[in-house]
Design a protein around this motif. Sequence first.
Motif, PDB file in Angstrom:
ATOM      1  N   UNK A  73       9.217 -10.515 -47.919  1.00  0.00           N
ATOM      2  CA  UNK A  73       9.528 -11.617 -47.004  1.00  0.00           C
ATOM      3  C   UNK A  73      11.017 -11.942 -47.010  1.00  0.00           C
ATOM      4  N   UNK A  74      11.554 -12.299 -45.841  1.00  0.00           N
ATOM      5  CA  UNK A  74      12.767 -13.090 -45.803  1.00  0.00           C
ATOM      6  C   UNK A  74      12.355 -14.507 -46.209  1.00  0.00           C
ATOM      7  N   UNK A  75      13.205 -15.213 -46.989  1.00  0.00           N
ATOM      8  CA  UNK A  75      12.768 -16.529 -47.450  1.00  0.00           C
ATOM      9  C   UNK A  75      13.921 -17.525 -47.444  1.00  0.00           C
ATOM     10  N   UNK A  76      13.561 -18.796 -47.568  1.00  0.00           N
ATOM     11  CA  UNK A  76      14.533 -19.886 -47.589  1.00  0.00           C
ATOM     12  C   UNK A  76      14.260 -20.759 -48.807  1.00  0.00           C
ATOM     13  N   UNK A  77      15.345 -21.192 -49.470  1.00  0.00           N
ATOM     14  CA  UNK A  77      15.245 -22.148 -50.572  1.00  0.00           C
ATOM     15  C   UNK A  77      15.624 -23.518 -50.050  1.00  0.00           C
ATOM     16  N   UNK A  78      14.683 -24.443 -50.110  1.00  0.00           N
ATOM     17  CA  UNK A  78      14.918 -25.812 -49.655  1.00  0.00           C
ATOM     18  C   UNK A  78      15.053 -26.721 -50.872  1.00  0.00           C
TER      19      UNK A  78
END
Length: 500
Positions: A73-78
């Motif tokens: 996956x491409x992912x984001x850290x929030x």
Amino acid sequence: MPQNQSPSPLPATLGELRTSAWPASLIAGRSVKDELRSNLVNKLKRRENLFPGIVGYEDTVVPQMVNALLSRHNFILLGLRGQAKTRLIRMLTTLLDPWVPYVAGCEIHDNPYKPLCGRCRKLIQEQGERTPIAWLAADDRYVEKLATPDVTIADMIGDIDPIKAARRGQDISDELTVHYGLLPRANRGIFAINELPDLAGKIQVGLFNIMQEGDVQIKGYPVRLPLDLLLVFTANPEDYTARGKIITPLKDRIGSEIRTHYPAVLEHGIEITRAEAWTDREAEVAVRLPNYIAEVIEQLAFSAREDKRVDKRSGVSQRLPISVTENVVSNAERRALQNDEDLAVPRVLDIHAAMPAITGKIELEYEGELKGGDAVGRELIRMAVGKVFNRYFEGVNMQPVVQWFDLGGSLKLGADAGSSDMVGQLNTIQGLMEKTGALGLTSNEPDAVRASAGEFILEGLHALRRLSRTEERGFGAEERKRPASEPEETPRQRQRRQFN
């Protein structure tokens, strides 16, 4: 691919590459996400620490990142500021191969077995097995961009370069006249964007188009760029409404959304601060930071995160205790140098001296603004001292110390007082220095250590409102509030009570 391969014997031509440890069967169809997944699987089998130096995420963030990488996956850290988001994504390079081959001179590091750009396809067609090969180290395969509103599609994707077209005598619509932006130059690597919501909507559109469809339009000319990338992003959750937002189609194309957090327990925060703060200094004065002072500094950050006067949406960065620790050590170092001492031991008063490192890192709500940053900071220090004091002295009888002040005793501790002078003053208080054993002190401790411990006890009693303290650091008895006197009964009330 060999994990301990050195750069010296690496193949220099396409022909050498085919007969080496990097054959077409290994390189041609292997994407960056496959590479990350394969190396991650090997590390998991060996039970290696995937992200050394990251504390407190072992059971929360790290497993979610592992799942995202295993899922390709491409992912984001929030997460709020100061939660090691950037550090985490930069450590992804440890999951890449040490070296990967690419066509020498290629701006987008084309795979020799699967060239993407027209220039490399033409070069391989002309030179065949003699095509020169260069090598890319793992750290060079990471590209990071801080998103700002002024970022253009040319910065991210590329633009037509008329000078290049003129020099080569090519038509301006030719693919070879494109000057590639950051995203194509990160091909076969990791591309990270910090503070994604600050990126303009039209740029975000360009991102998801190249992520999913692999094509983009530059100056009206369609360019096919099926890039091989892992895309990772960071963002503050509040930025969705504060400064910008992540457009829905882009959010839909991000495989995993992972929430980061501040340290859950004090011990994790202390470990992070100890690792990050600059306290191991090459100086004439040795520095010894007592555990109780380190706990007060960390508790200060924990208390600020819970305080209603501090803006929860902004958060209290882990940089606060790190900066405060450095300031506290510096103030103790300055005092030791002024008093010609060879040991600097921070005291609670040094935490008060580190106020510039506190007020600049907390955003206040309306109620806090009315009081002022310094006042809120002093109250947070007092709360932190009280909580740490209770941990060390719960059940310890402090009545003899309090009684000494109740009987008229008083003491003024100078901010720059030398250790021996301060110990002499503290020794005049009955029973005070005997209590330092609860802090782990022995009978032969240096004066600097004893002075810090004695002052901490007085500050703790002041935090619990058992002693008073002036702004000039004069300690005395706490003023006792007199109980309100009961009103006299009227004759009628006394008469009525007789019949009850």
